[in-house]
Design a protein around this motif. Structure first.
Motif, PDB file in Angstrom:
ATOM      1  N   PHE A 111      -6.686  -6.592  -2.363  1.00 44.78           N
ATOM      2  CA  PHE A 111      -6.988  -6.510  -3.909  1.00 44.78           C
ATOM      3  C   PHE A 111      -5.960  -6.045  -4.813  1.00 44.78           C
ATOM      4  CE2 PHE A 111      -6.546  -1.923  -2.612  1.00 44.78           C
ATOM      5  CZ  PHE A 111      -6.135  -1.295  -3.712  1.00 44.78           C
ATOM      6  N   MET A 112      -4.649  -5.709  -4.223  1.00 44.86           N
ATOM      7  CA  MET A 112      -3.501  -5.651  -5.225  1.00 44.86           C
ATOM      8  C   MET A 112      -2.281  -5.930  -4.529  1.00 44.86           C
ATOM      9  SD  MET A 112      -2.163  -2.223  -7.177  1.00 44.86           S
ATOM     10  CE  MET A 112      -1.634  -1.357  -5.797  1.00 44.86           C
ATOM     11  N   TYR A 113      -1.428  -6.824  -5.344  1.00 48.30           N
ATOM     12  CA  TYR A 113      -0.121  -7.296  -4.700  1.00 48.30           C
ATOM     13  C   TYR A 113       1.010  -6.918  -5.777  1.00 48.30           C
ATOM     14  CZ  TYR A 113       3.350 -10.768  -3.719  1.00 48.30           C
ATOM     15  OH  TYR A 113       4.701 -11.505  -3.542  1.00 48.30           O
ATOM     16  N   SER A 114       2.022  -6.336  -5.143  1.00 46.91           N
ATOM     17  CA  SER A 114       3.042  -5.908  -5.963  1.00 46.91           C
ATOM     18  C   SER A 114       4.505  -6.495  -5.551  1.00 46.91           C
ATOM     19  CB  SER A 114       3.059  -4.462  -6.190  1.00 46.91           C
ATOM     20  OG  SER A 114       3.131  -3.775  -5.151  1.00 46.91           O
ATOM     21  N   ARG A 115       5.327  -6.350  -6.238  1.00 48.05           N
ATOM     22  CA  ARG A 115       6.715  -6.587  -5.854  1.00 48.05           C
ATOM     23  C   ARG A 115       7.653  -5.864  -6.688  1.00 48.05           C
ATOM     24  NH1 ARG A 115       8.697 -12.727  -4.944  1.00 48.05           N
ATOM     25  NH2 ARG A 115      10.547 -11.489  -4.489  1.00 48.05           N
ATOM     26  N   SER A 116       8.915  -5.481  -6.453  1.00 45.91           N
ATOM     27  CA  SER A 116       9.763  -4.618  -7.432  1.00 45.91           C
ATOM     28  C   SER A 116      11.072  -5.105  -7.361  1.00 45.91           C
ATOM     29  CB  SER A 116       9.689  -3.184  -7.190  1.00 45.91           C
ATOM     30  OG  SER A 116       9.904  -2.870  -5.858  1.00 45.91           O
TER      31      SER A 116
END
Length: 138
Positions: A111-116
């Protein structure tokens, strides 16, 4: 009644203002020329959210403590939402191509995708996309 800010300004110290402006311009951000000089610039995140990039010596004038070295320690992670997973990847890839450094592996929770990434001064940024309605279902 709970306090609700009308605008948000995140203030970050930078070593070289032009280098930071060039870096964030490569990611697609724009700046408000009314609040830009040789000591600072106002980067526009959206209509109510801004990042003030302040040259370290100028940033120090607002403090009674010393300026942290973001390349060695972290006080804050600036997290901003994107319109899609593809936009998350696009902006982070632009950041890396413009001289930023990877921060950690991408996180995909369905439901959530992230990159930093770390910017040119070591500040941590996280871009994420959350499926519409996911927050209400949680």
């Amino acid at each position: 009644m709970a306090f609700q800010a009308q605008q948000t300004f995140v203030n970050l110290p930078v070593k070289y203002l032009k280098r930071s402006i060039d870096f964030y311009s490569a990611l697609g951000f724009e700046f408000n020329p009314q609040f830009t000089d040789d000591k600072a610039t106002c980067m526009i995140i959206n209509a109510n959210t801004f990042v003030m990039l302040l040259v370290e010596d100028f940033f120090q004038t607002f403090l009674t403590k010393e300026v942290a070295d973001a390349s060695k320690s972290t006080e804050v992670i600036v997290a901003i939402s994107a319109d899609s997973r593809a936009q998350v990847d696009d902006i982070v890839n632009k950041a890396l191509a413009a001289g930023g450094k990877p921060s950690k592996e991408p996180a995909d929770h369905g439901f959530m995708y992230s990159r930093s990434f770390q910017d040119v001064d070591g500040h941590l940024w996280e871009l994420f996309y959350m499926e519409p309605g996911a927050a209400e279902q949680a």
